[in-house]
Design a protein around this motif. Structure first.
Motif, PDB file in Angstrom:
ATOM      1  N   ASP A  42      -5.209  -1.063   4.123  1.00 34.87           N
ATOM      2  CA  ASP A  42      -4.435  -1.785   5.126  1.00 34.87           C
ATOM      3  C   ASP A  42      -3.230  -2.427   4.427  1.00 34.87           C
ATOM      4  OD1 ASP A  42      -3.657  -4.261   6.690  1.00 34.87           O
ATOM      5  OD2 ASP A  42      -5.212  -3.500   8.038  1.00 34.87           O
ATOM      6  N   ALA A  43      -2.059  -2.349   5.059  1.00 31.10           N
ATOM      7  CA  ALA A  43      -0.827  -2.849   4.442  1.00 31.10           C
ATOM      8  C   ALA A  43      -0.942  -4.308   4.017  1.00 31.10           C
ATOM      9  CB  ALA A  43       0.336  -2.676   5.419  1.00 31.10           C
ATOM     10  N   ARG A  44      -1.665  -5.116   4.797  1.00 39.89           N
ATOM     11  CA  ARG A  44      -1.809  -6.536   4.476  1.00 39.89           C
ATOM     12  C   ARG A  44      -2.601  -6.742   3.192  1.00 39.89           C
ATOM     13  NH1 ARG A  44      -4.269  -7.816  10.290  1.00 39.89           N
ATOM     14  NH2 ARG A  44      -5.073  -5.728   9.802  1.00 39.89           N
ATOM     15  N   ILE A  45      -3.586  -5.878   2.959  1.00 40.76           N
ATOM     16  CA  ILE A  45      -4.395  -5.992   1.743  1.00 40.76           C
ATOM     17  C   ILE A  45      -3.660  -5.391   0.554  1.00 40.76           C
ATOM     18  CG2 ILE A  45      -6.575  -5.299   0.662  1.00 40.76           C
ATOM     19  CD1 ILE A  45      -7.786  -5.361   3.491  1.00 40.76           C
ATOM     20  N   MET A  46      -2.989  -4.272   0.781  1.00 47.00           N
ATOM     21  CA  MET A  46      -2.253  -3.632  -0.311  1.00 47.00           C
ATOM     22  C   MET A  46      -1.163  -4.553  -0.851  1.00 47.00           C
ATOM     23  SD  MET A  46      -0.933   0.252  -0.499  1.00 47.00           S
ATOM     24  CE  MET A  46      -0.238   0.948  -2.009  1.00 47.00           C
ATOM     25  N   ALA A  47      -0.565  -5.362   0.029  1.00 50.67           N
ATOM     26  CA  ALA A  47       0.485  -6.291  -0.400  1.00 50.67           C
ATOM     27  C   ALA A  47      -0.037  -7.340  -1.377  1.00 50.67           C
ATOM     28  CB  ALA A  47       1.093  -6.980   0.819  1.00 50.67           C
ATOM     29  N   LEU A  48      -1.357  -7.519  -1.415  1.00 54.90           N
ATOM     30  CA  LEU A  48      -1.972  -8.513  -2.296  1.00 54.90           C
ATOM     31  C   LEU A  48      -2.381  -7.923  -3.647  1.00 54.90           C
ATOM     32  CD1 LEU A  48      -4.214 -10.238   0.404  1.00 54.90           C
ATOM     33  CD2 LEU A  48      -2.005 -11.028  -0.470  1.00 54.90           C
ATOM     34  N   ASN A  49      -2.076  -6.625  -3.865  1.00 57.39           N
ATOM     35  CA  ASN A  49      -2.388  -5.939  -5.132  1.00 57.39           C
ATOM     36  C   ASN A  49      -3.839  -6.154  -5.570  1.00 57.39           C
ATOM     37  OD1 ASN A  49       0.288  -4.894  -5.637  1.00 57.39           O
ATOM     38  ND2 ASN A  49       0.891  -7.009  -6.082  1.00 57.39           N
ATOM     39  N   PRO A  50      -4.794  -5.751  -4.740  1.00 58.03           N
ATOM     40  CA  PRO A  50      -6.200  -6.016  -5.061  1.00 58.03           C
ATOM     41  C   PRO A  50      -6.685  -5.185  -6.249  1.00 58.03           C
ATOM     42  CG  PRO A  50      -6.059  -4.541  -3.193  1.00 58.03           C
ATOM     43  CD  PRO A  50      -4.655  -4.974  -3.493  1.00 58.03           C
ATOM     44  N   PRO A  51      -7.746  -5.653  -6.916  1.00 57.84           N
ATOM     45  CA  PRO A  51      -8.274  -4.938  -8.087  1.00 57.84           C
ATOM     46  C   PRO A  51      -9.112  -3.742  -7.666  1.00 57.84           C
ATOM     47  CG  PRO A  51      -9.604  -6.879  -7.636  1.00 57.84           C
ATOM     48  CD  PRO A  51      -8.482  -6.895  -6.635  1.00 57.84           C
ATOM     49  N   ILE A  52      -8.553  -2.551  -7.784  1.00 56.41           N
ATOM     50  CA  ILE A  52      -9.259  -1.343  -7.375  1.00 56.41           C
ATOM     51  C   ILE A  52      -8.808  -0.201  -8.283  1.00 56.41           C
ATOM     52  CG2 ILE A  52      -7.585  -0.555  -5.646  1.00 56.41           C
ATOM     53  CD1 ILE A  52     -10.030  -0.115  -3.780  1.00 56.41           C
ATOM     54  N   GLU A  53      -9.718   0.689  -8.655  1.00 53.09           N
ATOM     55  CA  GLU A  53      -9.457   1.674  -9.703  1.00 53.09           C
ATOM     56  C   GLU A  53      -8.987   3.032  -9.190  1.00 53.09           C
ATOM     57  OE1 GLU A  53     -12.598   1.772 -12.839  1.00 53.09           O
ATOM     58  OE2 GLU A  53     -13.519   0.194 -11.627  1.00 53.09           O
ATOM     59  N   ALA A  54      -8.600   3.146  -7.938  1.00 56.45           N
ATOM     60  CA  ALA A  54      -8.185   4.437  -7.392  1.00 56.45           C
ATOM     61  C   ALA A  54      -6.944   4.961  -8.110  1.00 56.45           C
ATOM     62  CB  ALA A  54      -7.910   4.309  -5.902  1.00 56.45           C
ATOM     63  N   ASP A  55      -6.863   6.293  -8.240  1.00 58.53           N
ATOM     64  CA  ASP A  55      -5.700   6.918  -8.869  1.00 58.53           C
ATOM     65  C   ASP A  55      -4.500   6.933  -7.936  1.00 58.53           C
ATOM     66  OD1 ASP A  55      -6.905   8.179 -11.486  1.00 58.53           O
ATOM     67  OD2 ASP A  55      -8.350   8.581  -9.886  1.00 58.53           O
ATOM     68  N   SER A  56      -4.769   6.986  -6.632  1.00 51.99           N
ATOM     69  CA  SER A  56      -3.693   7.006  -5.646  1.00 51.99           C
ATOM     70  C   SER A  56      -4.114   6.178  -4.433  1.00 51.99           C
ATOM     71  CB  SER A  56      -3.390   8.444  -5.213  1.00 51.99           C
ATOM     72  OG  SER A  56      -2.433   8.478  -4.170  1.00 51.99           O
ATOM     73  N   ILE A  57      -3.221   5.278  -3.990  1.00 47.44           N
ATOM     74  CA  ILE A  57      -3.502   4.428  -2.831  1.00 47.44           C
ATOM     75  C   ILE A  57      -2.351   4.557  -1.840  1.00 47.44           C
ATOM     76  CG2 ILE A  57      -4.006   2.102  -2.009  1.00 47.44           C
ATOM     77  CD1 ILE A  57      -4.869   1.375  -4.850  1.00 47.44           C
ATOM     78  N   THR A  58      -2.682   4.814  -0.575  1.00 54.02           N
ATOM     79  CA  THR A  58      -1.674   4.927   0.474  1.00 54.02           C
ATOM     80  C   THR A  58      -1.743   3.712   1.389  1.00 54.02           C
ATOM     81  OG1 THR A  58      -1.748   7.346   0.441  1.00 54.02           O
ATOM     82  CG2 THR A  58      -0.862   6.305   2.428  1.00 54.02           C
ATOM     83  N   ARG A  59      -0.590   3.143   1.684  1.00 56.49           N
ATOM     84  CA  ARG A  59      -0.472   1.967   2.547  1.00 56.49           C
ATOM     85  C   ARG A  59      -0.577   2.398   4.008  1.00 56.49           C
ATOM     86  NH1 ARG A  59       3.955  -0.219   5.148  1.00 56.49           N
ATOM     87  NH2 ARG A  59       4.080  -2.505   5.279  1.00 56.49           N
ATOM     88  N   ILE A  60      -1.404   1.682   4.801  1.00 52.56           N
ATOM     89  CA  ILE A  60      -1.652   2.040   6.197  1.00 52.56           C
ATOM     90  C   ILE A  60      -1.265   0.878   7.117  1.00 52.56           C
ATOM     91  CG2 ILE A  60      -3.430   2.630   7.895  1.00 52.56           C
ATOM     92  CD1 ILE A  60      -2.776   4.901   5.973  1.00 52.56           C
ATOM     93  N   SER A  61      -0.537   1.204   8.197  1.00 52.55           N
ATOM     94  CA  SER A  61      -0.064   0.169   9.120  1.00 52.55           C
ATOM     95  C   SER A  61      -0.657   0.273  10.519  1.00 52.55           C
ATOM     96  CB  SER A  61       1.467   0.215   9.214  1.00 52.55           C
ATOM     97  OG  SER A  61       2.050  -0.036   7.947  1.00 52.55           O
ATOM     98  N   SER A  62      -1.389   1.361  10.816  1.00 58.72           N
ATOM     99  CA  SER A  62      -1.997   1.502  12.144  1.00 58.72           C
ATOM    100  C   SER A  62      -3.235   2.381  12.050  1.00 58.72           C
ATOM    101  CB  SER A  62      -1.012   2.112  13.142  1.00 58.72           C
ATOM    102  OG  SER A  62      -0.805   3.490  12.860  1.00 58.72           O
ATOM    103  N   LEU A  63      -4.122   2.243  13.033  1.00 53.44           N
ATOM    104  CA  LEU A  63      -5.328   3.066  13.059  1.00 53.44           C
ATOM    105  C   LEU A  63      -4.971   4.537  13.219  1.00 53.44           C
ATOM    106  CD1 LEU A  63      -8.363   3.519  13.150  1.00 53.44           C
ATOM    107  CD2 LEU A  63      -8.337   2.879  15.575  1.00 53.44           C
ATOM    108  N   GLN A  64      -3.982   4.837  14.048  1.00 52.25           N
ATOM    109  CA  GLN A  64      -3.576   6.234  14.235  1.00 52.25           C
ATOM    110  C   GLN A  64      -3.056   6.830  12.935  1.00 52.25           C
ATOM    111  OE1 GLN A  64      -5.313   6.867  17.199  1.00 52.25           O
ATOM    112  NE2 GLN A  64      -3.801   8.507  17.030  1.00 52.25           N
ATOM    113  N   GLU A  65      -2.308   6.031  12.177  1.00 56.23           N
ATOM    114  CA  GLU A  65      -1.819   6.503  10.883  1.00 56.23           C
ATOM    115  C   GLU A  65      -2.993   6.773   9.944  1.00 56.23           C
ATOM    116  OE1 GLU A  65       1.220   5.143   7.265  1.00 56.23           O
ATOM    117  OE2 GLU A  65       0.557   3.677   8.762  1.00 56.23           O
ATOM    118  N   ALA A  66      -4.008   5.902   9.987  1.00 56.33           N
ATOM    119  CA  ALA A  66      -5.190   6.098   9.145  1.00 56.33           C
ATOM    120  C   ALA A  66      -5.888   7.413   9.481  1.00 56.33           C
ATOM    121  CB  ALA A  66      -6.152   4.923   9.312  1.00 56.33           C
TER     122      ALA A  66
END
Length: 406
Positions: free
Chosen positions: A50-74
């Motif tokens: 979720d864009a709101r969480i991604m903006a907080l740079n959370p500690p997660i080990e994924a190689d690639s993270i995509t920012r999501i702004s809507s359920l349809q986009e997800a």
């Protein structure tokens, strides 16, 4: 392998709406723990946030993270990414058919889904159908009657009298403790029905005899034909009257109980009762002095995974992959100590304190400052060689966390 992992609460399922803080901490903790386990096994991981969480740079080990702004986009990203990786895993609630729908998207991509099959998810998630199947196979369940919120209140009252109070009112498609009420008198029935209407998307619900005992779950790894119990887990739940709020608080693993072996056996038989349950499966039970009684079958990753992953003697994420793709189940299972995993309510932290919170050990999910009210929730996982030591560590981390947030 290239693996796509999607967690519904933190990954965009609530994009554009408020995210309930108490389920966000569970969802993010499961996502973080599963990705860590997959990385330990050598896999390349893609996920959504979720864009709101991604903006907080959370500690997660994924190689690639995509920012999501809507359920349809997800949903579009799930469809696209599922077709470009070797396998995909969905973490989502069964509520409203969400998990089955998202797993169907992965299945339609033609690449490997590491979840239970979508049809099996539908069957196990319908608590009325699941109870009928378990009863048909002679497995122990509470006395159960199906009802509908639109039924005449007199008919429902009559059904409750047939079972005898206390009873539990439970939505057919509920997840966690949503819509759940402990009804101790006939005067509470109307309020219990209103809670189901408010917290469930469906009209059908179950009335079950309340059984006093220890709240527990069994976590299993399953292929399409067989299931192997991994651990018996203690659950911490609050079962409230209709005017209160029932809640899942956390748990610990492994659980030591006189009915432990029986619990593992009935959970295995319950899982094997549903064709297509595979990978990770959880079975909720209540344990009495002489019985292990099944409450429901969860065809998905459960919060207990967070603790089990720390104390089991093999890579739990790889075991899911091996069970689904190779039909191989774990052998010589051992637990190496004890783990406690619990939610902690906190004030909303200031963003400048987040980086310090991210570095605090044993915090599976930090208290993200995105709640609409004045509360946030963290999820702490603490493990040690003994249960007492694990709990002592949990309380030390909890005190430190609250000091840092305040």
């Amino acid at each position: 392998m290239k693996i796509f992992v999607y967690e519904h609460v933190s990954g965009g399922g609530f994009a554009g709406t408020s995210i309930p803080a108490d389920i966000l901490c569970e969802g993010f903790a499961m996502l973080k723990t599963l990705i860590h386990s997959l990385k330990e096994a050598g896999h390349n991981i893609t996920t959504l946030l979720d864009a709101r969480i991604m903006a907080l740079n959370p500690p997660i080990e994924a190689d690639s993270i995509t920012r999501i702004s809507s359920l349809q986009e997800a949903k579009k990203k799930i469809c696209k990414l599922s077709g470009t990786v070797d396998a995909a895993y969905i973490i989502a609630p069964e509520f409203g058919g969400t998990l089955a729908e998202l797993v169907s998207i992965v299945e339609d991509s033609g690449n490997a889904s590491l979840n239970c099959r979508s049809e099996a998810i539908k069957r196990a998630s319908d608590k009325a159908e699941a109870c009928r199947e378990l009863k048909r196979r002679g497995l122990p369940i509470p006395e159960t009657i199906e009802a509908n919120v639109n039924q005449d209140i007199g008919e429902i009252r009559s059904k409750v009298k047939d079972i005898g109070v206390p009873v539990v009112f439970k939505p057919i498609d509920g997840v966690g403790c949503a819509g759940l009420s402990l009804v101790r008198s006939l005067s509470q029935i109307s309020r219990a029905i209103e809670r189901i209407k408010h917290e469930s998307s469906g009209e059908r619900f179950l009335i079950q005899k309340y059984i006093r005992g220890a709240s527990a779950s069994v976590s299993l790894i399953a292929s399409s034909q067989r299931a192997t119990p991994i651990t018996l887990n203690r659950q911490r739940t609050k079962l409230a009257a209709p005017n209160g709020r029932s809640a899942y608080l956390g748990g610990s693993t492994p659980m030591i109980h006189t009915q432990g072996e029986r619990a593992l056996d009935v959970a295995r038989r319950a899982t094997e009762s549903f064709e297509g349950l595979r990978g990770y499966v959880g079975v909720d039970l209540v344990l009495t002095g002489d019985k292990a009684i099944i409450l429901e079958v969860n065809p998905r990753l459960t919060t207990s995974f967070i603790g089990i992953e720390k104390i089991i003697n093999f890579n739990l994420a790889q075991a899911i992959i091996d069970a689904v793709l190779l039909g191989k189940l774990p052998e010589k299972i051992q637990t190496l100590g004890f783990a406690s995993f619990q939610k902690v309510e906190t004030p909303i932290p200031k963003q400048e304190k987040l980086r310090s919170l991210y570095r605090l050990g044993f915090v599976a999910s930090p208290p993200f400052p995105i709640s609409q009210n004045d509360k946030a929730y963290a999820l702490i996982e603490a493990h040690a060689s003994t249960f007492k030591a694990a709990m002592s560590k949990f309380y030390r981390v909890k005190r430190r966390l609250l000091e840092m947030v305040s």
